[in-house]
Scaffold this motif. Structure first.
Motif, PDB file in Angstrom:
ATOM      1  N   VAL A 213      29.834 -73.772  51.796  1.00  0.00           N
ATOM      2  CA  VAL A 213      30.509 -73.768  52.787  1.00  0.00           C
ATOM      3  C   VAL A 213      31.140 -72.323  52.996  1.00  0.00           C
ATOM      4  CG1 VAL A 213      32.519 -74.623  54.094  1.00  0.00           C
ATOM      5  CG2 VAL A 213      30.872 -76.289  53.123  1.00  0.00           C
ATOM      6  N   GLU A 214      31.991 -71.854  51.981  1.00  0.00           N
ATOM      7  CA  GLU A 214      32.684 -70.614  51.918  1.00  0.00           C
ATOM      8  C   GLU A 214      31.435 -69.498  52.199  1.00  0.00           C
ATOM      9  OE1 GLU A 214      36.088 -70.348  49.285  1.00  0.00           O
ATOM     10  OE2 GLU A 214      34.708 -71.662  48.019  1.00  0.00           O
ATOM     11  N   ASP A 215      30.276 -69.402  51.908  1.00  0.00           N
ATOM     12  CA  ASP A 215      29.297 -68.585  52.083  1.00  0.00           C
ATOM     13  C   ASP A 215      28.867 -68.549  53.560  1.00  0.00           C
ATOM     14  OD1 ASP A 215      29.646 -67.486  49.365  1.00  0.00           O
ATOM     15  OD2 ASP A 215      27.957 -68.808  48.696  1.00  0.00           O
ATOM     16  N   ASN A 216      28.767 -69.661  53.986  1.00  0.00           N
ATOM     17  CA  ASN A 216      28.300 -70.101  55.243  1.00  0.00           C
ATOM     18  C   ASN A 216      29.243 -69.398  56.329  1.00  0.00           C
ATOM     19  OD1 ASN A 216      26.044 -71.072  54.263  1.00  0.00           O
ATOM     20  ND2 ASN A 216      26.864 -73.450  54.667  1.00  0.00           N
ATOM     21  N   TYR A 217      30.572 -69.449  56.205  1.00  0.00           N
ATOM     22  CA  TYR A 217      31.665 -68.981  56.743  1.00  0.00           C
ATOM     23  C   TYR A 217      31.329 -67.650  56.973  1.00  0.00           C
ATOM     24  CZ  TYR A 217      36.113 -68.739  58.895  1.00  0.00           C
ATOM     25  OH  TYR A 217      37.225 -68.333  60.220  1.00  0.00           O
ATOM     26  N   ALA A 218      31.192 -66.974  55.844  1.00  0.00           N
ATOM     27  CA  ALA A 218      31.332 -65.370  55.592  1.00  0.00           C
ATOM     28  C   ALA A 218      30.102 -65.125  56.396  1.00  0.00           C
ATOM     29  CB  ALA A 218      31.331 -64.931  54.446  1.00  0.00           C
ATOM     30  N   VAL A 219      28.880 -65.574  56.415  1.00  0.00           N
ATOM     31  CA  VAL A 219      27.526 -65.106  56.830  1.00  0.00           C
ATOM     32  C   VAL A 219      27.747 -65.339  58.369  1.00  0.00           C
ATOM     33  CG1 VAL A 219      25.045 -65.942  57.031  1.00  0.00           C
ATOM     34  CG2 VAL A 219      26.219 -65.864  54.785  1.00  0.00           C
ATOM     35  N   LEU A 220      28.231 -66.517  58.869  1.00  0.00           N
ATOM     36  CA  LEU A 220      28.379 -66.744  60.310  1.00  0.00           C
ATOM     37  C   LEU A 220      29.424 -65.852  60.959  1.00  0.00           C
ATOM     38  CD1 LEU A 220      27.484 -68.454  62.752  1.00  0.00           C
ATOM     39  CD2 LEU A 220      29.349 -69.973  62.056  1.00  0.00           C
ATOM     40  N   ALA A 221      30.269 -65.521  60.375  1.00  0.00           N
ATOM     41  CA  ALA A 221      31.215 -64.500  60.836  1.00  0.00           C
ATOM     42  C   ALA A 221      30.774 -63.089  61.220  1.00  0.00           C
ATOM     43  CB  ALA A 221      32.405 -64.435  60.057  1.00  0.00           C
ATOM     44  N   GLY A 222      29.902 -62.528  60.033  1.00  0.00           N
ATOM     45  CA  GLY A 222      29.156 -61.287  59.977  1.00  0.00           C
ATOM     46  C   GLY A 222      28.062 -61.379  60.999  1.00  0.00           C
ATOM     47  N   HIS A 223      27.358 -62.533  61.120  1.00  0.00           N
ATOM     48  CA  HIS A 223      26.416 -62.681  62.417  1.00  0.00           C
ATOM     49  C   HIS A 223      27.034 -62.412  63.729  1.00  0.00           C
ATOM     50  CE1 HIS A 223      22.761 -64.082  64.174  1.00  0.00           C
ATOM     51  NE2 HIS A 223      23.422 -64.688  65.011  1.00  0.00           N
ATOM     52  N   LEU A 224      28.097 -63.025  64.002  1.00  0.00           N
ATOM     53  CA  LEU A 224      28.783 -63.272  65.262  1.00  0.00           C
ATOM     54  C   LEU A 224      29.239 -61.775  65.654  1.00  0.00           C
ATOM     55  CD1 LEU A 224      30.138 -66.532  65.363  1.00  0.00           C
ATOM     56  CD2 LEU A 224      28.195 -65.858  66.546  1.00  0.00           C
ATOM     57  N   ARG A 225      29.682 -61.108  64.381  1.00  0.00           N
ATOM     58  CA  ARG A 225      30.162 -59.513  64.964  1.00  0.00           C
ATOM     59  C   ARG A 225      29.046 -58.787  64.570  1.00  0.00           C
ATOM     60  NH1 ARG A 225      34.194 -61.159  60.683  1.00  0.00           N
ATOM     61  NH2 ARG A 225      32.628 -59.944  58.910  1.00  0.00           N
ATOM     62  N   GLY A 226      27.781 -58.951  64.862  1.00  0.00           N
ATOM     63  CA  GLY A 226      26.774 -57.943  64.756  1.00  0.00           C
ATOM     64  C   GLY A 226      26.441 -57.409  63.577  1.00  0.00           C
ATOM     65  N   GLU A 227      26.604 -57.749  62.497  1.00  0.00           N
ATOM     66  CA  GLU A 227      26.390 -57.123  61.085  1.00  0.00           C
ATOM     67  C   GLU A 227      25.221 -57.658  60.549  1.00  0.00           C
ATOM     68  OE1 GLU A 227      29.994 -57.970  58.976  1.00  0.00           O
ATOM     69  OE2 GLU A 227      31.409 -57.302  60.177  1.00  0.00           O
TER      70      GLU A 227
END
Length: 228
Positions: A213-227
Motif C-alpha cells: 500500500v505505501e509503495d502504491n501510494y508513492a507510485v501513484l502520486a509520482g504518476h499523477l505528477r507526471g514523474e
C-alpha cells in the motif's frame, strides 16, 4: 453487536476474548477509545469485556440486519432488544439466540438444485478479521479538508466534490486513507488526523490494488505528477 438510532439493527458478531476486567487492567487500553466518548467517560475501573469481532455488516449492501426484520420475527418480537431499545446489553434466551443466528444467516441452508450456470446470492458466513476503524476520525478528517479548501479534494488526483459528480452523490465518493496501513499493526494503534488523507474512491482503490500500500501510494502520486 446492535446499532441504535434511526438505522437500528445488528451490525456485527463476535466472541468474548477477555472476561469482564477493570478498565485500568485491560490488555489493550488504547483500544477503549477514551477520546471518542460524547459525554464523560465512565469510571476507568468499570469492568470492560474484550470482544473480537468476526464479521461486520454496517450497510444494507453488506447484509446488516435491520430492526424491522428482527421485530417481525415471532421469536424475537418480545425480546428486550425490541421492547427496551434504550438499554445497552440485551440478553437472549436460547430460542431468541437461535432466531437471531438464523436471521443473520448462520444456519445451514438446503442445497439448491443443479441448474445451468452458477448459483449466486446465497448468504454464507465468511469468517475473517477486519481492522476496526474510527468513523469519528473519518468525519473529522473530511471536515478538516472541507474547512481548508472549501470543498472535498482528493490528495492524489486533485478531483473535488463539485467538478464531476452531482451533489447528491459527491459526499459519498471521498474516502479516508491511513498513510500507515492498519493491516501492518500488531496491536491497536492511536491514529491522529495527520495520519490520514482524503482520497477519491478511484485513487483509494488503486492504492490498495496490492498489499504494498505505501509503495502504491508513492507510485501513484509520482504518476499523477507526471514523474513516470
Amino acid at each position: 453487536m446492535w446499532r441504535s438510532g434511526s438505522d437500528a439493527g445488528a451490525i456485527a458478531i463476535g466472541v468474548v476474548v477477555e472476561v469482564p476486567t477493570p478498565g485500568t487492567a485491560v490488555k489493550h487500553p488504547e483500544a477503549l477509545g477514551a477520546d471518542l466518548w460524547r459525554t464523560d467517560e465512565p469510571d476507568l475501573d468499570e469492568p470492560r469485556t474484550g470482544i473480537r469481532l468476526q464479521e461486520i455488516r454496517l450497510t444494507s449492501q453488506e447484509g446488516f440486519l435491520p430492526r424491522v426484520v428482527v421485530k417481525a420475527d415471532l421469536a424475537l418480537s418480545s425480546a428486550s432488544i425490541i421492547t427496551m431499545p434504550n438499554g445497552t446489553v440485551f440478553p437472549l434466551d436460547a430460542t431468541q439466540a437461535n432466531a437471531m443466528e438464523r436471521l443473520w444467516g448462520l444456519t445451514t441452508s438446503q442445497s439448491l438444485p443443479a441448474l445451468p450456470g452458477a448459483s449466486e446470492g446465497q448468504r454464507k458466513l465468511m469468517s475473517h478479521y477486519r481492522r476496526e476503524r474510527s468513523n469519528t476520525l473519518r468525519l473529522k478528517k473530511l471536515a478538516e479538508v472541507r474547512a481548508r479548501h472549501g470543498k472535498c479534494v482528493c490528495a492524489l488526483c486533485g478531483i473535488d466534490d463539485s467538478s464531476k459528480y452531482p451533489r447528491q452523490l459527491s459526499e459519498r465518493i471521498f474516502e479516508v486513507h491511513h498513510l500507515l496501513p492498519l493491516a501492518t499493526a500488531a496491536t491497536p494503534v492511536r491514529t491522529t488526523l495527520d495520519d490520514l488523507v482524503v482520497l477519491c474512491a478511484s485513487c483509494h482503490r488503486a492504492v490498495h490494488a496490492t498489499s504494498a500500500v505505501e509503495d502504491n501510494y508513492a507510485v501513484l502520486a509520482g504518476h499523477l505528477r507526471g514523474e513516470s
